[in-house]
Design a protein around this motif. Structure first.
Motif, short mmCIF file in Angstrom:
data_model
loop_
_atom_site.label_atom_id
_atom_site.label_comp_id
_atom_site.label_asym_id
_atom_site.label_seq_id
_atom_site.Cartn_x
_atom_site.Cartn_y
_atom_site.Cartn_z
N GLN A 1 37.80 48.09 39.95
CA GLN A 1 38.36 46.74 40.13
C GLN A 1 39.89 46.80 40.16
N ASP B 1 34.15 35.18 33.52
CA ASP B 1 33.01 34.41 34.01
C ASP B 1 33.35 32.93 34.22
N LYS C 1 33.40 39.57 25.58
CA LYS C 1 32.05 39.24 26.07
C LYS C 1 30.97 39.93 25.22
N GLU D 1 40.68 34.89 33.24
CA GLU D 1 39.40 34.20 33.27
C GLU D 1 38.25 35.19 33.14
N GLN E 1 29.37 45.43 33.74
CA GLN E 1 28.94 45.25 35.13
C GLN E 1 28.82 43.77 35.49
N SER E 2 28.43 42.96 34.53
CA SER E 2 28.17 41.54 34.83
C SER E 2 29.42 40.68 34.65
N ALA E 3 30.46 41.23 34.00
CA ALA E 3 31.66 40.41 33.71
C ALA E 3 32.51 40.20 34.96
N LYS E 4 32.83 38.93 35.21
CA LYS E 4 33.73 38.61 36.33
C LYS E 4 35.10 38.26 35.75
N ILE E 5 36.05 39.14 35.98
CA ILE E 5 37.39 38.93 35.44
C ILE E 5 38.36 38.53 36.56
N ASN E 6 39.06 37.43 36.33
CA ASN E 6 40.02 36.94 37.32
C ASN E 6 41.36 36.66 36.65
#
Ligand code: C5P
Length: 238
Positions: free
Chosen positions: A111, A78, A44, A76, A63-68
Protein backbone atom coordinates in the motif's frame (compact mmCIF):
# COMPACT_ATOMS: atom_id res chain seq x y z
CA UNK A 1 6.37 12.83 -15.09
CA UNK A 2 8.40 11.36 -12.25
CA UNK A 3 7.73 12.09 -8.64
CA UNK A 4 10.33 13.40 -6.20
CA UNK A 5 10.17 11.00 -3.28
CA UNK A 6 11.40 12.04 0.16
CA UNK A 7 11.96 9.26 2.73
CA UNK A 8 12.19 10.43 6.34
CA UNK A 9 13.13 7.88 8.98
CA UNK A 10 14.10 8.09 12.62
CA UNK A 11 13.19 7.14 16.19
CA UNK A 12 10.01 8.11 18.04
CA UNK A 13 9.30 11.76 18.86
CA UNK A 14 12.18 12.96 16.72
CA UNK A 15 9.87 15.43 14.99
CA UNK A 16 9.51 13.35 11.83
CA UNK A 17 5.77 13.69 11.29
CA UNK A 18 5.53 17.39 12.11
CA UNK A 19 8.48 18.10 9.85
CA UNK A 20 7.18 15.86 7.07
CA UNK A 21 3.73 17.47 7.13
CA UNK A 22 5.06 21.03 7.02
CA UNK A 23 7.51 20.08 4.31
CA UNK A 24 4.74 18.49 2.23
CA UNK A 25 2.61 21.62 2.65
CA UNK A 26 5.44 23.92 1.60
CA UNK A 27 6.37 21.84 -1.45
CA UNK A 28 2.80 20.98 -2.42
CA UNK A 29 3.68 17.30 -2.05
CA UNK A 30 1.55 14.41 -0.79
CA UNK A 31 2.26 13.03 2.68
CA UNK A 32 2.11 9.42 3.85
CA UNK A 33 2.36 8.70 7.58
CA UNK A 34 3.45 5.05 7.56
CA UNK A 35 3.44 4.86 11.36
CA UNK A 36 -0.26 5.78 11.35
CA UNK A 37 -0.90 2.67 9.26
CA UNK A 38 0.73 0.38 11.84
CA UNK A 39 -1.19 2.25 14.52
CA UNK A 40 -4.48 1.75 12.67
CA UNK A 41 -3.91 -2.02 12.40
CA UNK A 42 -3.09 -2.15 16.12
CA UNK A 43 -6.30 -0.24 16.87
CA UNK A 44 -8.42 -2.54 14.71
CA UNK A 45 -6.97 -5.62 16.45
CA UNK A 46 -7.68 -4.11 19.86
CA UNK A 47 -11.23 -3.15 18.87
CA UNK A 48 -11.90 -6.73 17.76
CA UNK A 49 -10.19 -8.26 20.81
CA UNK A 50 -7.61 -10.02 18.67
CA UNK A 51 -4.54 -11.41 20.42
CA UNK A 52 -1.77 -9.23 18.97
CA UNK A 53 0.58 -12.23 18.99
CA UNK A 54 -1.81 -14.34 16.88
CA UNK A 55 0.03 -13.94 13.56
CA UNK A 56 -2.71 -15.37 11.40
CA UNK A 57 -5.61 -13.39 12.91
CA UNK A 58 -3.59 -10.18 12.84
CA UNK A 59 -2.79 -10.82 9.18
CA UNK A 60 -6.50 -11.14 8.41
CA UNK A 61 -7.18 -7.86 10.18
CA UNK A 62 -4.46 -6.16 8.14
CA UNK A 63 -5.88 -7.58 4.91
CA UNK A 64 -9.36 -6.27 5.65
CA UNK A 65 -8.33 -2.83 6.98
CA UNK A 66 -8.97 0.10 4.65
CA UNK A 67 -6.64 2.94 5.58
CA UNK A 68 -7.06 6.37 4.03
CA UNK A 69 -5.50 9.79 4.51
CA UNK A 70 -8.31 12.24 3.67
CA UNK A 71 -6.09 15.19 4.62
CA UNK A 72 -2.57 15.88 5.90
CA UNK A 73 -3.47 15.27 9.52
CA UNK A 74 -6.37 12.84 9.23
CA UNK A 75 -6.32 9.05 9.25
CA UNK A 76 -9.33 6.95 8.36
CA UNK A 77 -9.80 3.31 9.23
CA UNK A 78 -12.66 1.52 7.45
CA UNK A 79 -14.32 4.85 6.73
CA UNK A 80 -14.05 6.20 10.29
CA UNK A 81 -11.80 9.01 11.47
CA UNK A 82 -9.27 7.49 13.91
CA UNK A 83 -6.75 10.35 13.91
CA UNK A 84 -6.97 10.78 17.69
CA UNK A 85 -7.61 7.16 18.71
CA UNK A 86 -4.43 5.82 17.09
CA UNK A 87 -2.31 8.11 19.30
CA UNK A 88 -3.51 6.44 22.53
CA UNK A 89 -0.77 5.14 24.79
CA UNK A 90 -2.24 1.63 24.70
CA UNK A 91 -1.61 1.61 20.95
CA UNK A 92 1.91 2.98 21.33
CA UNK A 93 2.75 0.42 24.03
CA UNK A 94 1.49 -2.58 22.04
CA UNK A 95 2.43 -1.65 18.49
CA UNK A 96 5.70 -3.64 18.42
CA UNK A 97 3.73 -6.90 18.03
CA UNK A 98 2.16 -5.51 14.89
CA UNK A 99 5.33 -3.87 13.57
CA UNK A 100 7.21 -7.19 13.81
CA UNK A 101 4.50 -9.16 12.00
CA UNK A 102 5.89 -10.16 8.58
CA UNK A 103 2.51 -10.36 6.88
CA UNK A 104 1.42 -6.97 8.18
CA UNK A 105 4.62 -5.38 6.91
CA UNK A 106 4.17 -6.97 3.49
CA UNK A 107 0.54 -5.84 3.20
CA UNK A 108 1.35 -2.28 4.31
CA UNK A 109 4.51 -2.13 2.16
CA UNK A 110 2.42 -2.78 -0.97
CA UNK A 111 0.00 0.00 0.00
CA UNK A 112 2.84 2.38 0.88
CA UNK A 113 4.61 1.81 -2.43
CA UNK A 114 1.36 2.35 -4.34
CA UNK A 115 0.76 5.60 -2.46
CA UNK A 116 4.34 6.73 -3.21
CA UNK A 117 3.39 6.63 -6.88
CA UNK A 118 1.05 9.50 -6.13
CA UNK A 119 -2.00 7.39 -5.48
CA UNK A 120 -2.78 8.94 -2.09
CA UNK A 121 -6.48 9.03 -1.39
CA UNK A 122 -7.52 12.59 -0.70
CA UNK A 123 -4.06 14.09 -1.11
CA UNK A 124 -3.66 16.20 -4.18
CA UNK A 125 -0.05 16.89 -4.94
CA UNK A 126 0.14 20.20 -6.74
CA UNK A 127 3.93 20.43 -6.56
CA UNK A 128 6.00 23.58 -6.95
CA UNK A 129 7.49 25.42 -9.88
CA UNK A 130 11.20 25.20 -10.55
CA UNK A 131 12.79 26.75 -13.66
CA UNK A 132 9.45 26.76 -15.42
CA UNK A 133 8.75 23.11 -14.63
CA UNK A 134 6.37 21.70 -12.03
CA UNK A 135 8.00 19.35 -9.54
CA UNK A 136 5.56 16.99 -7.86
CA UNK A 137 6.32 14.51 -5.15
CA UNK A 138 5.59 12.71 -1.92
CA UNK A 139 6.98 12.73 1.59
CA UNK A 140 6.79 9.47 3.53
CA UNK A 141 7.96 9.05 7.11
CA UNK A 142 8.56 5.97 9.21
CA UNK A 143 11.33 3.58 10.22
CA UNK A 144 12.14 1.59 7.08
CA UNK A 145 11.19 3.96 4.27
CA UNK A 146 14.72 4.65 3.01
CA UNK A 147 15.91 1.07 3.56
CA UNK A 148 12.97 -1.13 2.52
CA UNK A 149 9.95 0.74 1.17
CA UNK A 150 11.60 3.29 -1.15
CA UNK A 151 15.26 2.22 -1.46
CA UNK A 152 15.59 4.43 -4.56
CA UNK A 153 13.97 7.55 -3.09
CA UNK A 154 15.30 10.83 -4.52
CA UNK A 155 16.11 12.07 -0.99
CA UNK A 156 16.57 10.14 2.26
CA UNK A 157 16.79 11.87 5.61
CA UNK A 158 17.49 10.14 8.90
CA UNK A 159 16.36 12.26 11.82
CA UNK A 160 18.07 11.93 15.17
CA UNK A 161 17.68 13.73 18.47
CA UNK A 162 18.87 13.21 22.02
CA UNK A 163 16.46 10.89 23.87
CA UNK A 164 16.00 13.38 26.74
CA UNK A 165 14.95 16.04 24.27
CA UNK A 166 12.63 13.66 22.43
CA UNK A 167 11.04 12.59 25.71
CA UNK A 168 10.48 16.21 26.72
CA UNK A 169 8.92 17.01 23.33
CA UNK A 170 6.57 14.01 23.57
CA UNK A 171 5.75 14.84 27.22
CA UNK A 172 4.79 18.43 26.29
CA UNK A 173 2.79 17.22 23.31
CA UNK A 174 0.77 14.76 25.43
CA UNK A 175 0.32 17.37 28.16
CA UNK A 176 -1.01 19.94 25.68
CA UNK A 177 -3.47 17.40 24.30
CA UNK A 178 -4.57 16.52 27.81
CA UNK A 179 -3.73 12.88 27.22
CA UNK A 180 -0.79 12.51 29.58
CA UNK A 181 -2.76 10.67 32.26
CA UNK A 182 -0.57 9.84 35.27
CA UNK A 183 2.61 9.58 33.24
CA UNK A 184 5.71 11.40 34.39
CA UNK A 185 8.51 12.61 32.15
CA UNK A 186 10.45 9.49 33.19
CA UNK A 187 7.57 7.24 32.14
CA UNK A 188 7.42 8.90 28.74
CA UNK A 189 11.19 8.53 28.34
CA UNK A 190 11.08 4.85 29.33
CA UNK A 191 8.26 4.10 26.87
CA UNK A 192 10.16 5.89 24.14
CA UNK A 193 13.37 3.98 24.82
CA UNK A 194 11.55 0.64 24.94
CA UNK A 195 9.85 1.32 21.60
CA UNK A 196 13.10 2.51 19.98
CA UNK A 197 14.91 -0.59 21.20
CA UNK A 198 12.16 -2.83 19.80
CA UNK A 199 12.24 -0.90 16.49
CA UNK A 200 16.04 -1.05 16.22
CA UNK A 201 16.42 -4.71 17.11
CA UNK A 202 13.53 -6.43 15.33
CA UNK A 203 14.53 -8.92 12.65
CA UNK A 204 12.37 -7.54 9.88
CA UNK A 205 12.77 -3.99 8.60
CA UNK A 206 14.43 -2.55 11.72
CA UNK A 207 14.94 1.16 12.30
CA UNK A 208 18.20 1.76 10.47
CA UNK A 209 19.86 4.62 8.61
CA UNK A 210 20.10 3.88 4.90
CA UNK A 211 23.68 4.12 3.62
CA UNK A 212 22.78 7.08 1.42
CA UNK A 213 20.59 8.88 3.96
CA UNK A 214 21.55 12.30 5.26
CA UNK A 215 21.61 12.49 9.06
CA UNK A 216 19.79 15.46 10.53
CA UNK A 217 20.25 15.93 14.27
CA UNK A 218 17.31 18.00 15.43
CA UNK A 219 18.27 18.25 19.12
CA UNK A 220 18.95 21.96 18.76
CA UNK A 221 16.67 22.77 15.82
CA UNK A 222 13.18 24.21 15.69
CA UNK A 223 10.60 22.57 13.42
CA UNK A 224 10.93 25.51 11.01
CA UNK A 225 14.70 25.00 10.84
CA UNK A 226 14.29 21.26 10.23
CA UNK A 227 11.90 21.92 7.38
CA UNK A 228 14.19 24.54 5.87
CA UNK A 229 17.19 22.20 5.97
CA UNK A 230 15.32 19.43 4.17
CA UNK A 231 13.89 21.91 1.68
CA UNK A 232 17.47 22.98 0.85
CA UNK A 233 18.39 19.31 0.32
CA UNK A 234 15.50 18.99 -2.15
CA UNK A 235 16.62 22.04 -4.16
CA UNK A 236 20.22 20.74 -4.22
CA UNK A 237 18.95 17.57 -5.89
CA UNK A 238 16.79 19.07 -8.61
O1 C5P B 1 5.90 6.94 13.57
P1 C5P B 1 5.11 6.40 14.73
O2 C5P B 1 5.76 6.72 16.05
O3 C5P B 1 3.68 6.77 14.68
O4 C5P B 1 5.18 4.82 14.55
C1 C5P B 1 4.63 3.97 15.51
C2 C5P B 1 5.31 2.60 15.46
O5 C5P B 1 4.98 1.95 14.23
C3 C5P B 1 6.84 2.60 15.50
O6 C5P B 1 7.35 2.64 16.82
C4 C5P B 1 7.17 1.30 14.80
O7 C5P B 1 7.11 0.22 15.70
C5 C5P B 1 6.06 1.16 13.79
N1 C5P B 1 6.50 1.58 12.45
C6 C5P B 1 7.24 0.71 11.69
N2 C5P B 1 7.59 1.05 10.42
C7 C5P B 1 7.28 2.25 9.90
C8 C5P B 1 6.55 3.17 10.68
C9 C5P B 1 6.19 2.82 11.96
O8 C5P B 1 7.54 -0.38 12.14
N3 C5P B 1 7.63 2.54 8.65
Amino acid sequence: SRLFRIAIDGPGASGKSTTAKLLATKLGFGYIDSGAMFRAITLKCQQQNIDLKDQEKVKQIAQSAKINFPSLSQVELDGKDVSELIRNSSITRNISHIASNTSVREILANQQRAMAKGDIPGANSTGFEHHGKVVKGVVMDGRDIGTVILPDAELKVFIEADVKIRAKRRFDELKNKGSLGDDTLQDVEQDLEARDLADRTRKIAPLLKAKDAIVLDTSALTIEQQVEKIQDMVYERL
